[in-house]
Motif scaffolding. Structure first.
Motif: not given
Length: 82
Positions: A30, A11, A70-76, A58
């Motif tokens: 956005s 990472e 890096k891809i960071t998933e952000v919670p809703p 892709e």
């Protein structure tokens, strides 16, 4: 589409200037991320055209990750839904 990747599991937590500027620009844009023109264009695409766009996306993601991105998933945010 590929199911496997050969990316490093290491990472990278550093953010370079280009990534920071892109993140700022993305945050500023956005609100305008989806407009009526984009929706109309997407509705007119054929299944084959959509598959080509998915594959291109892709490929771009794979290249981004291969360069150390890096891809960071952000919670809703529940508050944003109200």
């Amino acid at each position: 589409m590929t199911d496997m990747n050969d990316y490093d599991d290491v990472e990278d937590t550093t953010v370079d200037d280009d990534e920071a500027k892109a993140a700022e620009k993305g945050a500023l844009d956005s609100e305008d991320a989806v407009n009526d023109g984009d929706v109309a264009e997407a509705e007119t695409l054929t299944v084959t055209a959509k598959q080509k766009q998915r594959q291109a996306l892709e490929d771009e993601i794979a290249a981004f990750l291969a360069r150390g991105g890096k891809i960071t998933e952000v919670p809703p945010d529940e508050a944003a839904r109200e």
